[in-house]
Write a protein that holds these residues in place. Structure first.
Motif, PDB file in Angstrom:
ATOM      1  N   THR A  47      63.426  83.363  16.789  1.00 12.71           N
ATOM      2  CA  THR A  47      63.501  84.756  16.902  1.00 12.71           C
ATOM      3  C   THR A  47      64.852  84.979  16.501  1.00 12.71           C
ATOM      4  O   THR A  47      65.146  86.598  16.280  1.00 12.71           O
ATOM      5  N   SER A  48      65.921  84.654  16.574  1.00 12.62           N
ATOM      6  CA  SER A  48      67.160  84.994  16.298  1.00 12.62           C
ATOM      7  C   SER A  48      67.372  85.592  14.710  1.00 12.62           C
ATOM      8  O   SER A  48      68.438  86.054  14.264  1.00 12.62           O
ATOM      9  N   ASP A  78      61.154  95.136  20.090  1.00  9.28           N
ATOM     10  CA  ASP A  78      61.661  96.141  21.105  1.00  9.28           C
ATOM     11  C   ASP A  78      60.320  97.044  20.824  1.00  9.28           C
ATOM     12  O   ASP A  78      60.168  97.498  20.029  1.00  9.28           O
ATOM     13  N   LEU A 130      72.733  82.647  23.798  1.00  8.04           N
ATOM     14  CA  LEU A 130      72.519  83.284  25.022  1.00  8.04           C
ATOM     15  C   LEU A 130      72.704  84.812  25.056  1.00  8.04           C
ATOM     16  O   LEU A 130      72.447  85.405  25.822  1.00  8.04           O
ATOM     17  N   MET A 131      73.233  85.314  23.920  1.00  8.21           N
ATOM     18  CA  MET A 131      73.550  86.486  23.595  1.00  8.21           C
ATOM     19  C   MET A 131      72.108  87.329  23.400  1.00  8.21           C
ATOM     20  O   MET A 131      71.097  86.781  22.678  1.00  8.21           O
ATOM     21  N   CYS A 132      71.914  88.529  23.866  1.00  6.99           N
ATOM     22  CA  CYS A 132      70.681  89.352  23.659  1.00  6.99           C
ATOM     23  C   CYS A 132      70.664  89.606  22.330  1.00  6.99           C
ATOM     24  O   CYS A 132      71.615  89.620  21.705  1.00  6.99           O
ATOM     25  N   GLY A 133      69.491  89.954  21.969  1.00  5.10           N
ATOM     26  CA  GLY A 133      69.084  90.145  20.470  1.00  5.10           C
ATOM     27  C   GLY A 133      69.853  91.036  19.875  1.00  5.10           C
ATOM     28  O   GLY A 133      70.458  90.985  18.756  1.00  5.10           O
ATOM     29  N   GLU A 134      70.108  92.173  20.713  1.00  2.72           N
ATOM     30  CA  GLU A 134      70.623  93.551  20.214  1.00  2.72           C
ATOM     31  C   GLU A 134      72.198  93.407  19.991  1.00  2.72           C
ATOM     32  O   GLU A 134      72.711  93.498  18.867  1.00  2.72           O
ATOM     33  N   HIS A 135      72.754  92.541  20.783  1.00  2.05           N
ATOM     34  CA  HIS A 135      74.266  92.295  20.711  1.00  2.05           C
ATOM     35  C   HIS A 135      74.256  91.400  19.690  1.00  2.05           C
ATOM     36  O   HIS A 135      75.312  91.572  18.906  1.00  2.05           O
ATOM     37  N   ARG A 136      73.598  90.214  19.463  1.00  5.26           N
ATOM     38  CA  ARG A 136      73.689  89.296  18.534  1.00  5.26           C
ATOM     39  C   ARG A 136      73.686  89.991  17.183  1.00  5.26           C
ATOM     40  O   ARG A 136      74.406  89.732  16.129  1.00  5.26           O
ATOM     41  N   ASN A 137      72.598  91.012  17.116  1.00  6.29           N
ATOM     42  CA  ASN A 137      72.731  91.546  15.563  1.00  6.29           C
ATOM     43  C   ASN A 137      73.725  92.341  15.363  1.00  6.29           C
ATOM     44  O   ASN A 137      74.122  92.267  14.056  1.00  6.29           O
ATOM     45  N   ASN A 187      61.148  88.835  20.909  1.00  6.36           N
ATOM     46  CA  ASN A 187      62.228  89.931  20.877  1.00  6.36           C
ATOM     47  C   ASN A 187      61.873  91.222  20.449  1.00  6.36           C
ATOM     48  O   ASN A 187      62.830  92.046  20.343  1.00  6.36           O
TER      49      ASN A 187
END
Length: 634
Positions: A293-294, A319, A496-503, A317
């Motif tokens: 999903t990343s 939204d 471990l970072m949420c998807g939005e933060h990672r993006n 993931n």
């Protein structure tokens, strides 16, 4: 429509805004579900079975008990009676299953599974685990009353007395489970769609409107022309890859591999193959299957840039606020021209029993499925995955494309006297000469001693000698420890970072690289598949050769450096975590001893996967033997 006393047998009722009641006649519902289910199953030559399942699936609603329930449960507001998981006080699904057994004998079990499970999911046969919910219990003589209580004159003759099916199951005995799930998918989707059309016609209208694949190919071609780049060495290779994908699209459907080095443009080139192959062979849709999903958002963004809203994402993931009504509905049954999903969603659905998971399966039929980063298929489940891929290709018109820079070794093999691994059938390579594509953009340095670890401080010191560098480690705590030793401004990436933060972080890294700003990144292996980074220097903790090759794909990706990029393999203070990662690292140590000058050679990668799969296949077989022996030991 009726504002007074109901005089027909009802499947559902609806109360509108004008305070009027609308009746969904049961005979109309059964005929329409039969028609829809048969039409869906016609794609794999089993329309007679699916149609009959649809005709008989709600026979139990002809009982006086159910009719009283639907009328009286809430003052004629029984609109929720059909919904999966909603409380039901009257069993209306067992009657059709019993009728199927009476009409077809033992063969009627095929229909009985479908009909009995069309709300709660495909049942188990045995009562050992599910008790009274098992099919064997529901079909015993104690439950005959569920069919016998239906008034004989209630059911129209054309519904009760049907021509029995004659087509044979697809794939023989070994393929029976998939065939049943495909029929189940046809039935449940037909039931939902017809019920939806009655309950909420606006939803049914929203499901329409996607463009066809031929139209999307024209859009794709225009996009590729607008993105034409200068003839750099990398772009010359990408153009050659694209042209070969277009040329090979006319080959007969089946299994293909697309072996393209990282940075070779395989996402768009593979899409060109999939589109042209689908149109040439009249396939219905393209399903792009991604391991993580990343990285799925990145691929979906590329497709949205090309195709607009004609794609549907289906993954954990997602939204919901970014989806429209049409795409949300399409995730229920994958009725869209292009689907982007995950390995987990795709393969787990093919072995599922729940209605919501199985409903989309019939729309996999006659499609092109691209398995991106195919080397990341879960090794512990390779045998059932290979088996079901072979069934889909042989009997359901599915073309598979295994797309990766490091092709897994999925041929059949014998494993230390255990059961042989049944590999994929007749996989054809799309590229004429894959080895010629792997020009040297990077140099990989491997330590002479692969058993003595470095310490994190020495790794941190080495990284700081470079103005820009990426370091990939095996553990989250390794990433934290190394990050702690790095100077301020270093960027940390973890799953471990949420998807939005990672993006946001990934976008910031790309911006810094594009602007030639100094940047140091410490990451877990989440960046190794599909994340388009282009670093001049990459450090990689000792791991499987596939991971090392993927890490190298983040180095000098565009070939812009005057000299090859630098990839440094190091032995971390802690070994890789137990299990698959550690086994892969140990195989790398054995293969790299005396062979460190050709780490990225495709033949070495093939040997790596052969060793890994033989080891895991033997381990899995031993585990299965232990599991089968356990009951006798207790």
């Amino acid at each position: 429509m009726n504002t007074g006393k109901n005089t027909t047998f009802l499947a559902h009722v609806r109360h509108d805004k004008e305070n009027l009641w609308h009746e969904h006649a049961l005979d109309e519902h059964l005929r329409e579900v039969g028609r829809r289910a048969g039409e869906a199953a016609n794609a794999f030559g089993s329309a007679d079975w699916a149609r009959l399942a649809g005709i008989w699936h709600d026979l139990g609603k002809y009982s006086n008990e159910f009719q009283r329930y639907i009328k009286n449960a809430s003052g004629y507001e029984a609109a929720e009676a059909h919904i999966e998981g909603a409380p039901s006080r009257v069993d209306h699904s067992t009657a059709g299953a019993i009728h199927a057994i009476r009409q077809l004998g033992k063969s009627g079990r095929i229909l009985a599974y479908l009909i009995a499970g069309h709300h709660a999911g495909l049942p188990d046969w045995s009562a050992s685990e599910t008790g009274g919910k098992s099919l064997s219990v529901r079909l015993n003589s104690e439950h005959d009353y569920l069919l016998d209580r239906i008034p004989p004159q209630a059911v129209p003759a054309d519904i009760f007395d049907q021509t029995l099916p004659t087509t044979k199951p697809k794939g023989g005995t070994k393929g029976l489970h998939l065939w049943l799930r495909m029929l189940f998918s046809c039935l449940t989707d037909a039931d939902f769609l017809d019920t939806e059309a009655f309950m909420d016609g606006s939803k049914a209208a929203v499901r329409k409107g996607y463009r066809d694949l031929a139209d999307l190919l024209e859009t794709f071609d225009n996009y590729m022309m607008s993105k034409a780049k200068t003839d750099t060495p990398v772009n010359v290779i990408r153009t050659a890859i694209l042209n070969q994908c277009r040329k090979k699209a006319q080959l007969a459907p089946g299994m293909f591999s697309l072996t393209v080095p990282t940075g070779g443009g395989k996402t768009l080139s593979g899409t060109a193959f999939a589109l042209e192959h689908a149109i040439w062979h009249q396939k219905r849709r393209i399903i792009y299957v991604i391991p993580y999903t990343s990285i799925i958002e990145q691929t979906a963004t590329i497709f949205r840039d090309v195709f607009g809203d004609n794609i549907v994402e289906h993954h954990a993931n997602l939204d919901p606020d970014k989806e429209d009504a049409c795409s949300r509905l399409a995730t229920e049954n994958w009725d869209a021209p292009i689907i982007v999903t995950t390995n987990v969603q795709f393969f787990e659905s093919l072995f599922a029993a729940r209605t919501s998971r199985c409903r989309k399966l019939h729309n996999i039929v006659n499609s092109v499925v691209v398995l991106d980063e195919a080397q990341l298929l879960p090794p512990e489940f390779l045998q059932p995955i290979a088996d079901i891929m072979n069934l889909l290709a042989a009997h359901y018109g599915v073309t598979f494309v295994l797309s990766t820079a490091t092709q897994p070794a999925l041929d059949s093999f014998q494993s230390f006297g255990e059961q042989p691994f049944r590999g994929l059938d007749n996989v054809r390579e799309i590229m004429d000469d894959p080895d010629s594509l792997y020009r040297k953009r990077v140099e990989v340095t491997v330590p002479d001693d692969l058993t003595t670890p470095d310490n994190w401080q020495s790794i941190a010191n080495a990284l700081q000698k470079h103005s820009t560098a990426l370091c990939i480690v095996n553990r989250r705590d390794d990433a934290r420890e190394l990050y702690r030793l790095m100077p301020e401004g270093t960027i940390h990436l973890s799953a471990l970072m949420c998807g939005e933060h990672r993006n946001h972080v990934i976008a910031d890294i790309r911006a810094k690289l594009k602007n030639n700003q100094s940047v140091h990144v410490i990451s877990t292996q989440l960046v190794e598949a599909g994340v388009d980074f282009d670093f001049p220097v990459v450090y990689r903790a000792l791991a499987g050769l596939d991971s090392i090759a993927q890490a190298a794909g983040r180095c000098n990706r565009e070939g812009k450096l005057y000299t090859p990029g630098k990839v440094v393999v190091f032995v971390p203070p802690k070994p890789a975590p137990p299990g698959l990662l550690r086994q892969a690292a140990q195989i790398s140590v054995s293969l790299l001893s005396g062979n460190k000058n050709d780490v990225l050679e495709r033949g070495l990668a093939k040997r790596f996967f052969e060793h890994l799969y033989v080891l895991l296949h033997s381990t899995n077989m031993a585990s299965m033997i232990c599991l089968h022996a356990m009951p006798a030991m207790v």
